[in-house]
Write a protein that holds these residues in place. Structure first.
Motif, PDB file in Angstrom:
ATOM      1  N   GLY B   1      -0.252  -1.851   4.307  1.00 42.73           N
ATOM      2  CA  GLY B   1       0.202  -3.247   3.915  1.00 42.73           C
ATOM      3  C   GLY B   1       1.648  -3.118   4.220  1.00 42.73           C
ATOM      4  N   ALA B   2       2.388  -4.355   4.094  1.00 46.10           N
ATOM      5  CA  ALA B   2       3.971  -4.272   4.427  1.00 46.10           C
ATOM      6  C   ALA B   2       4.331  -3.642   3.002  1.00 46.10           C
ATOM      7  CB  ALA B   2       4.178  -5.809   4.756  1.00 46.10           C
ATOM      8  N   VAL B   3       5.946  -3.258   3.501  1.00 49.65           N
ATOM      9  CA  VAL B   3       6.433  -2.250   2.568  1.00 49.65           C
ATOM     10  C   VAL B   3       7.938  -3.307   2.523  1.00 49.65           C
ATOM     11  CG1 VAL B   3       7.661  -0.257   1.969  1.00 49.65           C
ATOM     12  CG2 VAL B   3       5.366  -0.250   3.185  1.00 49.65           C
ATOM     13  N   VAL B   4       7.850  -3.228   0.971  1.00 52.56           N
ATOM     14  CA  VAL B   4       9.332  -3.712   0.560  1.00 52.56           C
ATOM     15  C   VAL B   4      10.234  -2.777  -0.261  1.00 52.56           C
ATOM     16  CG1 VAL B   4      10.505  -5.446  -0.773  1.00 52.56           C
ATOM     17  CG2 VAL B   4       8.642  -6.148   0.653  1.00 52.56           C
ATOM     18  N   SER B   5      11.420  -2.330   0.152  1.00 55.47           N
ATOM     19  CA  SER B   5      11.951  -1.288  -0.363  1.00 55.47           C
ATOM     20  C   SER B   5      13.211  -1.876  -1.192  1.00 55.47           C
ATOM     21  CB  SER B   5      12.381  -0.528   0.758  1.00 55.47           C
ATOM     22  OG  SER B   5      13.442   0.667   0.142  1.00 55.47           O
ATOM     23  N   GLN B   6      13.450  -1.389  -2.422  1.00 56.13           N
ATOM     24  CA  GLN B   6      14.481  -1.887  -3.451  1.00 56.13           C
ATOM     25  C   GLN B   6      15.305  -0.714  -3.721  1.00 56.13           C
ATOM     26  OE1 GLN B   6      12.783  -4.632  -6.198  1.00 56.13           O
ATOM     27  NE2 GLN B   6      14.571  -4.484  -7.424  1.00 56.13           N
ATOM     28  N   HIS B   7      16.601  -1.171  -3.768  1.00 53.00           N
ATOM     29  CA  HIS B   7      17.258   0.014  -4.090  1.00 53.00           C
ATOM     30  C   HIS B   7      18.617  -0.312  -4.827  1.00 53.00           C
ATOM     31  CE1 HIS B   7      19.582   3.942  -3.431  1.00 53.00           C
ATOM     32  NE2 HIS B   7      20.741   3.186  -3.311  1.00 53.00           N
ATOM     33  N   PRO B   8      19.156   0.224  -5.765  1.00 52.38           N
ATOM     34  CA  PRO B   8      18.692   1.223  -6.339  1.00 52.38           C
ATOM     35  C   PRO B   8      17.369   1.073  -7.287  1.00 52.38           C
ATOM     36  CG  PRO B   8      20.523   0.886  -7.478  1.00 52.38           C
ATOM     37  CD  PRO B   8      20.090  -0.341  -6.537  1.00 52.38           C
ATOM     38  N   SER B   9      16.722   2.311  -7.661  1.00 47.10           N
ATOM     39  CA  SER B   9      15.715   2.179  -8.617  1.00 47.10           C
ATOM     40  C   SER B   9      16.059   2.015 -10.098  1.00 47.10           C
ATOM     41  CB  SER B   9      14.753   3.255  -8.425  1.00 47.10           C
ATOM     42  OG  SER B   9      15.355   4.362  -8.493  1.00 47.10           O
ATOM     43  N   ARG B  10      17.251   2.599 -10.300  1.00 48.23           N
ATOM     44  CA  ARG B  10      17.941   2.663 -11.417  1.00 48.23           C
ATOM     45  C   ARG B  10      19.212   2.672 -11.431  1.00 48.23           C
ATOM     46  NH1 ARG B  10      14.838   4.378 -15.902  1.00 48.23           N
ATOM     47  NH2 ARG B  10      12.627   5.071 -15.569  1.00 48.23           N
ATOM     48  N   VAL B  11      20.199   1.936 -12.314  1.00 54.37           N
ATOM     49  CA  VAL B  11      21.498   2.146 -12.365  1.00 54.37           C
ATOM     50  C   VAL B  11      21.969   1.661 -13.601  1.00 54.37           C
ATOM     51  CG1 VAL B  11      21.402  -0.541 -11.745  1.00 54.37           C
ATOM     52  CG2 VAL B  11      23.424   0.787 -11.225  1.00 54.37           C
ATOM     53  N   ILE B  12      23.016   2.310 -14.130  1.00 55.75           N
ATOM     54  CA  ILE B  12      23.573   2.270 -15.265  1.00 55.75           C
ATOM     55  C   ILE B  12      25.158   1.471 -15.047  1.00 55.75           C
ATOM     56  CG2 ILE B  12      24.499   3.248 -17.484  1.00 55.75           C
ATOM     57  CD1 ILE B  12      22.383   5.204 -17.162  1.00 55.75           C
ATOM     58  N   CYS B  13      25.537   0.725 -15.489  1.00 60.97           N
ATOM     59  CA  CYS B  13      26.961   0.105 -15.267  1.00 60.97           C
ATOM     60  C   CYS B  13      27.618  -0.222 -16.602  1.00 60.97           C
ATOM     61  CB  CYS B  13      27.115  -0.884 -14.346  1.00 60.97           C
ATOM     62  SG  CYS B  13      26.414  -2.542 -14.944  1.00 60.97           S
TER      63      CYS B  13
END
Lengths: 113, 118
Positions: B1-13
């Motif tokens: 199936g099609a792939v969707v990539s999301q970045h970052p997976s975790r972030v602390i700010c």
């Protein structure tokens, strides 16, 4: 406005038990219906979908769902669950030509070995 | 199936800073992407619909100046949380559909981004 209701928030079953998760939607026109699953630590994946035709839809991993138009329902079923089915299940709908998917609140399923 | 990539997976700010989250469709072109926010023990709430080459459409109650969305190409949409506050801490998920698809096609989801604002 479209809305989706999932009445079971938490379900706990033993392996080999049968599963049925309820989903009801409100929308007056043609709808497209989906069930998504989210395994722990993973992204949402499509289990099955209904657009038209046979109201009994078969999906992956032995899941099926039945669209009952008169009841505005799209319940998810599996005759015999496995421990690996432990996940959160979301029912979703988009109406007519709309691209927007509206999700139910989700059902957390825990299958005990 | 099609792939969707999301970045970052975790972030602390830190409070007051801005955070950018990227969503890419890896093997298909998506004229439309969606941004959701998932609250603990609750459903995915649609925040906005991102349209390539035009302004995003925000759902009622979502501050467009706080959640800036840019969809500059057919494979990339970004969500920037500006002047982040602790109440913005949440799980953000993007979704995309194939540009050739109709309204009944499958939506593919990114892995999600866990944002924690301290």
């Amino acid at each position: 406005a479209q809305s989706v209701s999932q009445h079971n928030h938490h379900v706990i079953l033993s392996e080999a038990a049968s599963l049925e998760l309820g989903c009801n939607y409100s929308y007056g026109g043609t709808v497209n219906l989906f069930w998504y699953v989210q395994y722990p630590g993973q992204h949402l994946q499509l289990l099955l979908k209904y657009f038209s035709g046979d109201p009994l839809v078969k999906g992956i991993k032995g899941f099926e769902a039945e669209f009952i138009k008169s009841k505005f329902s799209f319940n998810l079923r599996k005759p015999s669950v496995q421990w690996s089915d432990t996940a959160e299940y979301f029912c979703a709908v988009n109406g007519g030509s709309s691209y927007k998917l509206i999700f139910g609140s989700g059902t957390r399923l825990l299958v005990r070995p | 199936g099609a792939v969707v990539s999301q970045h970052p997976s975790r972030v602390i700010c830190k409070s007051g800073t801005s955070v950018k989250i990227e969503c890419r469709s890896l093997d298909f072109q998506a004229t439309t992407m969606f941004w959701y926010r998932q609250f603990p023990k609750k459903s995915l709430m649609l925040m906005a619909t991102s349209n390539e080459g035009s302004k995003a459409t925000y759902e009622q109650g979502v501050e467009k100046d706080k959640f800036l969305i840019n969809h500059a190409s057919l494979t990339l949409s970004t969500l920037t949380v500006t002047s982040a506050h602790p109440e913005d801490s949440s799980f953000y998920i993007c979704s995309a559909r194939d540009m050739l698809g109709q309204s009944n096609t499958e939506a593919f989801f990114g892995q999600g981004t866990r944002l924690t604002v301290v």
